[in-house]
Design an enzyme around this catalytic site. Sequence first.
Site, short mmCIF file in Angstrom:
data_model
loop_
_atom_site.label_atom_id
_atom_site.label_comp_id
_atom_site.label_asym_id
_atom_site.label_seq_id
_atom_site.Cartn_x
_atom_site.Cartn_y
_atom_site.Cartn_z
N HIS A 35 30.47 24.67 50.36
CA HIS A 35 29.20 24.61 49.67
C HIS A 35 28.74 23.16 49.45
CE1 HIS A 35 26.34 25.18 46.34
NE2 HIS A 35 26.27 26.43 46.70
N ASP A 36 27.71 22.76 50.19
CA ASP A 36 26.99 21.52 49.89
C ASP A 36 27.83 20.25 49.90
OD1 ASP A 36 24.81 23.12 49.62
OD2 ASP A 36 24.40 22.64 47.53
N LYS A 122 20.49 25.38 53.07
CA LYS A 122 20.59 25.83 51.67
C LYS A 122 19.25 25.61 50.99
CE LYS A 122 23.21 25.82 47.57
NZ LYS A 122 22.65 24.70 46.89
N ALA A 152 30.48 22.75 40.86
CA ALA A 152 31.11 23.98 40.40
C ALA A 152 30.22 24.79 39.45
CB ALA A 152 32.45 23.65 39.72
N HIS A 153 29.56 24.11 38.49
CA HIS A 153 28.83 24.90 37.48
C HIS A 153 27.41 25.24 37.93
CE1 HIS A 153 26.75 21.17 36.33
NE2 HIS A 153 26.00 21.87 35.49
N GLY A 155 25.70 25.45 41.96
CA GLY A 155 25.63 26.32 43.12
C GLY A 155 26.86 27.18 43.34
#
Length: 302
Positions: A35-36, A122, A152-153, A155
């Site tokens: 992710h990203d 995305k 973490a908090h 996406g």
Amino acid sequence: MAIPSGIDYAAPLGDLPRSRAPWALEPARTAVLVHDLQRYFLEPFAPGCPALVGALDAAARIVAAAREAGVPVVYTAQTGDQDGARRGLQGDLWGPGMRAVAEHVGIVEQVAPAPGDIVLAKHRYSAFALSPLAEHLAAAGRDQLVIVGVYAHIGVTATALDAFQREVRPFVVADGVADFDAARHRLALEHVASCSGVVTLAADVVAALARTAPTTAPATVEPGAAWDAVVREALASLLPAAGVDAAFADADADLFLLGLNSLQAFDLLDVLADSGVDVDFAAFTQRATVAFLREQGRLLAH
Ligand SMILES: C=C(O[C@H]1C=CC=C(C(=O)O)[C@@H]1O)C(=O)O
């Protein structure tokens, strides 16, 4: 609030929150989501930030294990120079975002995509939003999603929640994600553990994936006609009948040109693996033909 700069903390890995979900990682139904992990989103970290160094190392190990096991690896990456519509509400919170330059949009070297991996644009926090991620997972028969990356908090948590609501089981890797600080990192893990998925560790993911890694286990099918039948049946569930016929009429015909896509290729190799013949995905993408699959069947039968 903009993305903070100079992020420097150690991942809060002691006493991980207990996950309420009872699921175990099953490689045959798993995909990995990176992710990203783009330069723009990692630039705010201080050099050597332990949480990020650890997360990149964990992500790289998981990606390598996934490729080895024939487990699909999917990346998300934002595009640069987004216009207002594309950027949506994110512009109100985070400004214009990344520019369309390699120093922003590039995925960091350590976890760079390889041929056969899928890279999705995305659009919003959740990797599922306005993207074909759900369709890719469904096409590959995957309903478990290992998630690594940033933040973490934001996406990662949004994607885990979204996955849950789509009947996809998220497995968030506690040491494979990073965040603005330890408190938010911990908050994300607690949120996932309490209401959307399993909080796990890279070592456990790698160990689970290794359980399907190609082995020298004896083939359970005979070479020749029986193996052809296995390949034909596997292809028939993925391609129209005319495509399957064409693939066998000319065993050197490229299956991708006959309509197979890369997720279906994962599926195909999964089915063949279930029959006892592990075919290397990278090698298959180089020569996606029935002739190659016949050779693999023969190789493993000896
Ligand atoms: C890395 C992520 O992107 C979001 C977080 C901060 C800033 C963002 C931006 O500028 O677009 C993203 O919306 C994520 O979804 O966790």
